[in-house]
Design a protein around this motif. Structure first.
Motif, short mmCIF file in Angstrom:
data_model
loop_
_atom_site.label_atom_id
_atom_site.label_comp_id
_atom_site.label_asym_id
_atom_site.label_seq_id
_atom_site.Cartn_x
_atom_site.Cartn_y
_atom_site.Cartn_z
N GLU A 5 0.85 -1.19 0.00
CA GLU A 5 0.00 0.00 0.00
C GLU A 5 0.89 1.24 0.00
O GLU A 5 1.87 1.32 0.74
N ILE A 6 0.53 2.21 -0.82
CA ILE A 6 1.26 3.48 -0.87
C ILE A 6 0.64 4.44 0.13
O ILE A 6 -0.57 4.64 0.14
N LEU A 7 1.49 5.00 0.98
CA LEU A 7 1.00 5.93 2.00
C LEU A 7 0.46 7.19 1.34
O LEU A 7 1.08 7.75 0.44
N PRO A 8 -0.69 7.67 1.80
CA PRO A 8 -1.30 8.86 1.21
C PRO A 8 -0.76 10.15 1.83
O PRO A 8 -0.18 10.16 2.92
N PHE A 9 -1.01 11.23 1.14
CA PHE A 9 -0.73 12.58 1.62
C PHE A 9 -1.22 12.71 3.05
O PHE A 9 -2.30 12.26 3.39
N GLY A 10 -0.40 13.31 3.89
CA GLY A 10 -0.77 13.52 5.28
C GLY A 10 -0.22 12.49 6.24
O GLY A 10 -0.19 12.72 7.44
N ASP A 11 0.21 11.32 5.73
CA ASP A 11 0.79 10.32 6.61
C ASP A 11 2.12 10.85 7.14
O ASP A 11 2.98 11.26 6.37
N PRO A 12 2.33 10.86 8.45
CA PRO A 12 3.55 11.45 9.03
C PRO A 12 4.85 10.74 8.62
O PRO A 12 5.91 11.37 8.65
N VAL A 13 4.78 9.50 8.20
CA VAL A 13 6.00 8.79 7.76
C VAL A 13 6.62 9.51 6.56
O VAL A 13 7.85 9.54 6.42
N LEU A 14 5.80 10.09 5.71
CA LEU A 14 6.31 10.77 4.51
C LEU A 14 7.18 11.98 4.85
O LEU A 14 7.93 12.45 3.99
N ARG A 15 7.10 12.47 6.07
CA ARG A 15 7.87 13.64 6.50
C ARG A 15 9.14 13.27 7.28
O ARG A 15 9.86 14.13 7.72
N LYS A 16 9.41 11.97 7.40
CA LYS A 16 10.58 11.53 8.16
C LYS A 16 11.74 11.23 7.23
O LYS A 16 11.55 10.83 6.09
N LYS A 17 12.95 11.42 7.76
CA LYS A 17 14.15 11.13 6.99
C LYS A 17 14.46 9.64 7.08
O LYS A 17 14.46 9.06 8.17
N ALA A 18 14.71 9.03 5.94
CA ALA A 18 15.01 7.60 5.89
C ALA A 18 16.45 7.34 6.33
O ALA A 18 17.34 8.16 6.14
N LYS A 19 16.65 6.16 6.90
CA LYS A 19 17.97 5.75 7.38
C LYS A 19 18.73 5.03 6.26
O LYS A 19 18.13 4.33 5.44
#
Length: 170
Positions: A5-19
């Motif tokens: 599933e692709i996370l939608p706009f507004g999901d807080p994960v989309l604003r986190k920096k990946a490791k």
């Protein structure tokens, strides 16, 4: 391998920096495979970053019309010139924005076999690379869109996601 599933706009994960990916384990390679399956299930649109499926790792898959490209821990080494054009995102279905990007980028990345690779991109490929690397840094294409330059793809009417954008930054 599986479509995710692709996370939608507004999901807080989309604003986190990946490791960074520290080691290319079977689990990491499965994530790459899942990204590929998910990208092509969405009609092979330009690209997909691991955070878009809820995995905070620096991994991207792209197909900008010339075949599959996999990026692991990509970093931009150079960028030049500029282009202005439309961008969309699988996390923002139906929305397009006018975005300014570099017209040329050179990146350093790892392949799925752990080899270092350098890749140069011009025009559309450069745009795709920058868009996907932004995802790895918690930056979304709408962060680059000037007010009034966001549209609904079907009708070309202006879209007002700026209020939603402010909410997603919290």
């Amino acid at each position: 391998m599986a479509e995710k599933e692709i996370l939608p706009f507004g999901d807080p994960v989309l604003r986190k920096k990946a490791k960074p990916v520290e080691e290319l384990t079977p689990k990491m390679l499965k994530i790459l495979d899942d990204l590929v399956d998910t990208l092509y299930a969405e009609d092979g649109r330009a690209g997909l970053a691991a955070p878009q499926i809820g995995i905070l790792r620096r991994m991207v898959v792209m197909d900008c019309g010339e075949g599959l490209i996999e990026l692991i821990n990509p970093e931009i080494l150079e960028s030049q010139d500029e282009q202005i054009g439309p961008e969309a995102c699988l996390s923002y279905p139906g929305i397009t924005g006018i975005v300014k990007r570099a017209n040329y980028v050179k990146i350093k990345t790892l392949t799925r076999t752990g080899e270092t690779m350098y890749l140069e991109g011009y025009d559309y490929l450069a745009r795709c690379i920058q868009h996907e690397i932004d995802h790895l840094n918690g930056i979304l294409f709408i962060d680059h869109v000037a007010d009034g330059q966001l549209y609904r793809e079907q009708t070309r009417e202006k879209a007002d996601l700026m209020q939603a954008l402010k909410l997603s930054r919290k």
